[in-house]
Motif scaffolding. Sequence first.
Motif, mmCIF file in Angstrom:
data_model
loop_
_atom_site.group_PDB
_atom_site.id
_atom_site.type_symbol
_atom_site.label_atom_id
_atom_site.label_comp_id
_atom_site.label_asym_id
_atom_site.label_seq_id
_atom_site.Cartn_x
_atom_site.Cartn_y
_atom_site.Cartn_z
ATOM 1 N N GLU A 86 62.184 48.471 37.590
ATOM 2 C CA GLU A 86 62.403 48.498 36.401
ATOM 3 C C GLU A 86 61.287 47.669 35.391
ATOM 4 N N GLN A 87 60.761 46.518 36.112
ATOM 5 C CA GLN A 87 60.256 45.661 35.407
ATOM 6 C C GLN A 87 58.799 45.551 35.867
ATOM 7 N N GLY A 88 58.727 45.989 37.193
ATOM 8 C CA GLY A 88 57.290 45.585 37.705
ATOM 9 C C GLY A 88 57.292 44.371 38.697
ATOM 10 N N GLU A 89 56.495 44.403 39.733
ATOM 11 C CA GLU A 89 56.431 43.091 40.511
ATOM 12 C C GLU A 89 55.859 41.692 40.020
ATOM 13 N N ILE A 90 56.399 41.572 38.967
ATOM 14 C CA ILE A 90 55.901 40.521 38.205
ATOM 15 C C ILE A 90 56.716 39.436 37.950
ATOM 16 N N ASP A 91 56.493 38.201 38.494
ATOM 17 C CA ASP A 91 57.857 37.114 38.142
ATOM 18 C C ASP A 91 57.570 36.166 36.583
ATOM 19 N N VAL A 92 56.452 36.084 36.341
ATOM 20 C CA VAL A 92 56.294 35.197 35.167
ATOM 21 C C VAL A 92 55.037 35.915 34.259
ATOM 22 N N ILE A 93 55.203 36.258 33.095
ATOM 23 C CA ILE A 93 54.242 36.511 32.190
ATOM 24 C C ILE A 93 54.124 35.834 30.971
ATOM 25 N N ILE A 94 53.044 35.168 30.968
ATOM 26 C CA ILE A 94 52.774 34.230 29.398
ATOM 27 C C ILE A 94 51.953 34.876 28.699
ATOM 28 N N SER A 95 52.153 34.726 27.563
ATOM 29 C CA SER A 95 51.362 35.093 26.245
ATOM 30 C C SER A 95 51.586 34.156 25.362
ATOM 31 N N PRO A 96 50.306 34.210 24.327
ATOM 32 C CA PRO A 96 50.338 33.213 23.180
ATOM 33 C C PRO A 96 51.540 33.329 22.299
ATOM 34 N N LEU A 97 52.153 32.086 21.893
ATOM 35 C CA LEU A 97 53.239 32.198 21.077
ATOM 36 C C LEU A 97 52.498 32.590 19.872
ATOM 37 N N THR A 98 53.444 33.429 18.767
ATOM 38 C CA THR A 98 53.032 34.107 17.691
ATOM 39 C C THR A 98 52.631 32.821 16.740
ATOM 40 N N SER A 99 53.559 31.823 16.813
ATOM 41 C CA SER A 99 53.255 30.708 15.697
ATOM 42 C C SER A 99 51.959 29.932 15.738
ATOM 43 N N THR A 100 51.273 30.270 16.927
ATOM 44 C CA THR A 100 49.868 29.368 17.099
ATOM 45 C C THR A 100 48.901 30.240 16.328
ATOM 46 N N GLY A 101 49.193 31.434 16.023
ATOM 47 C CA GLY A 101 47.983 32.300 15.199
ATOM 48 C C GLY A 101 46.946 32.852 16.091
ATOM 49 N N TYR A 102 47.212 32.811 17.361
ATOM 50 C CA TYR A 102 46.140 33.307 18.318
ATOM 51 C C TYR A 102 46.644 34.506 19.235
ATOM 52 N N ASP A 103 45.721 35.444 19.680
ATOM 53 C CA ASP A 103 46.343 36.460 20.417
ATOM 54 C C ASP A 103 45.880 36.309 21.769
ATOM 55 N N PHE A 104 45.000 35.536 22.115
ATOM 56 C CA PHE A 104 44.306 35.430 23.483
ATOM 57 C C PHE A 104 44.701 33.974 24.017
ATOM 58 N N PHE A 105 44.452 33.951 25.523
ATOM 59 C CA PHE A 105 44.425 32.758 26.319
ATOM 60 C C PHE A 105 43.050 32.658 26.840
ATOM 61 N N ASN A 106 42.513 31.491 27.021
ATOM 62 C CA ASN A 106 41.420 31.169 27.942
ATOM 63 C C ASN A 106 41.674 31.111 29.411
ATOM 64 N N TYR A 107 41.585 32.461 29.860
ATOM 65 C CA TYR A 107 42.041 32.313 31.485
ATOM 66 C C TYR A 107 41.096 31.526 32.115
ATOM 67 N N THR A 108 39.907 31.363 31.923
ATOM 68 C CA THR A 108 39.069 30.446 33.012
ATOM 69 C C THR A 108 39.404 29.129 32.985
ATOM 70 N N VAL A 132 52.751 28.517 24.559
ATOM 71 C CA VAL A 132 52.979 29.816 25.298
ATOM 72 C C VAL A 132 54.443 30.360 25.294
ATOM 73 N N ASN A 133 54.481 31.692 25.389
ATOM 74 C CA ASN A 133 55.784 32.239 25.595
ATOM 75 C C ASN A 133 56.091 32.975 26.736
ATOM 76 N N PRO A 134 56.785 32.334 27.588
ATOM 77 C CA PRO A 134 57.208 32.819 28.961
ATOM 78 C C PRO A 134 58.114 33.857 29.069
ATOM 79 N N TYR A 135 57.896 34.566 29.832
ATOM 80 C CA TYR A 135 59.072 35.632 30.271
ATOM 81 C C TYR A 135 58.950 36.150 31.803
ATOM 82 N N THR A 136 60.410 36.199 32.132
ATOM 83 C CA THR A 136 60.579 36.412 33.696
ATOM 84 C C THR A 136 61.239 37.779 33.721
ATOM 85 N N PRO A 137 60.416 39.093 33.877
ATOM 86 C CA PRO A 137 61.101 40.231 34.121
ATOM 87 C C PRO A 137 61.854 40.372 34.892
ATOM 88 N N VAL A 138 61.642 40.079 36.346
ATOM 89 C CA VAL A 138 62.279 40.448 37.336
ATOM 90 C C VAL A 138 63.561 39.581 37.382
#
Length: 558
Positions: free
Chosen positions: A136-158, A432-438
């Motif tokens: 249903e959700q994919g083999e993904i434990d945690v997804i983190i995305s930028p919090l909308t209140s920060t005004g940014y759409d990206f992370f510096n993965y490096t 960050v905005n964490p999400y635990t789909p599984v």
Amino acid sequence: TRMGTEDVKRASASVLVEEASVGAEGGLRQRGASGKTKKKSAKFLDDAEATVDEKELKELEKYMGFKGFLRTFYEEIPNFYTFKQYCMQTVRDIWRNKMTFSLGFSACFLVVLVIAMMVSVLSHTPVVFLSLAELEQGEIDVIISPLTSTGYDFFNYTLISEIFEDQPEYHFHTPRNFFIPRVTHWSDPRLCDNSVKRLGNDTTWMYKGLPNIQDPCAYSNTCFDQLCSDAVSAETTRALVLVDSERENLIGVGREFANKSSIPRGSIWAPNPLMKDLKLSIGDKLNLKFYLSAYFPYLWDEACKTFLNSTEGAAYNSHHCNIWRLVYMPVDIAWYYHHPDGKTGVGNNNNVYMEYENFIDYVADHLHPDMPQSLKEKIRSWNLYEYANQIIINYPPEERMDMYTNSNFDIVSKRLISFTSAIQYQLGLNQVNPYTPVLDALQDLQIVALFLGLILDVITFILLFLSVLLIYSLLMVSVETRTFEMGILRMVGMSRGGIVQLLLIQAFSYAIPAWFFGIIAAEIGSYIASLYFKYLTGIPIDANLTVGGIVAATVLGI
């Protein structure tokens, strides 16, 4: 001849007392004893009789009640010859009453088969629920995305990789980027102008029209739409996902994709629905149309401003940047997939995948032909690893299955929430905005787990009750029909314990063969069930019966 040792002792003591009494009285009469002597003799006889009565009572008390029955049974354990006779008698009874044996055997066999399989299968339910959640959700434990209140759409993965570098439990992560391009099939000769086919791999016509023709479409970015109008009429929208194939294979995202190497440069992995909609096959070409400014607004604005403010950009203005921001990018179909199988959930079965590492380099090769080379090189230098829309972080693969297959959901939830909280704390609680789909999917399946456990308990109780009732009835019928036979056995010296032993051997004649064949049948059934489960979900599970299943089947079956 069948009297026990204790019975002989009690009988001998009674006879001795009686003889002593008669002898004493006769001797006293013959010798004309005095009254005092008679009183002493009488007291002696009374004491002797009391002592014998007390001993007899104590001996009898040992053999009274259930403990007395067990003592009798224990003291009369048959020797090999007697046990052999009991077994031969049981075989003769089975041969005379085949239907009775068949009913008893079937009842025990059914109990062993069902209990062994159900307990073993129920022990695998965490794996089943995990597969359903991943489907249903994919083999993904945690997804983190930028919090909308920060005004940014990206992370510096490096930078995030450097933060987790010294923490092995957080090494399993990968970036992703998302686009929503217009997808057009233009390699079919029937869909585009015949003049386009003669141009081969030269795709400048998509921006400027046909060579040697001053086509006004070049000023409005509509050349591709005019020359491939039939293709454009059938175009569709799909999510383009940039993935790091090597890292996703390392952290265990996507089972069907695991045997695939990195996506070739300039190629895509397409979903089967897209292949059917546009009537595609492997090797066909698609065109992806999108705007750089829509997906990298900060980078694009910064690059254009820097270029326009330079000496080379003095001859250009913002209108040119508005034209150059459109990208027509031809791609080849390298492979297509039927199911997402862990890359994403089943609801995202239409994603198009490209390789993260070489995407921007390939885009730079297909920018507007009038764009100055310095601006193209500036775009080519963009490091997309510093501009990730999402970051996927998985639990260490060697520990992940053990964590999720714990039958206690509270423990699973606690461990994964602690794992996620530590990530959020290190990256910034307000960043960050964490999400635990599984985990979220497993929580929805908990009511199903409770329901399955209740069903197993009810089935176990019903089977056990019916089997006990059936076997008890069979034994009672056997006893009632063999009353005369048992009376004869008792008459010729067989004890009560011997009769009980004979009946127990008869009961075990049902149970032991039924247990043996039931365990074998359950093992075969478990193997077939595991193959079917793997066929449905793609997840292999242990085909063997669990120790708990065998123990439960043994206890309830025998």
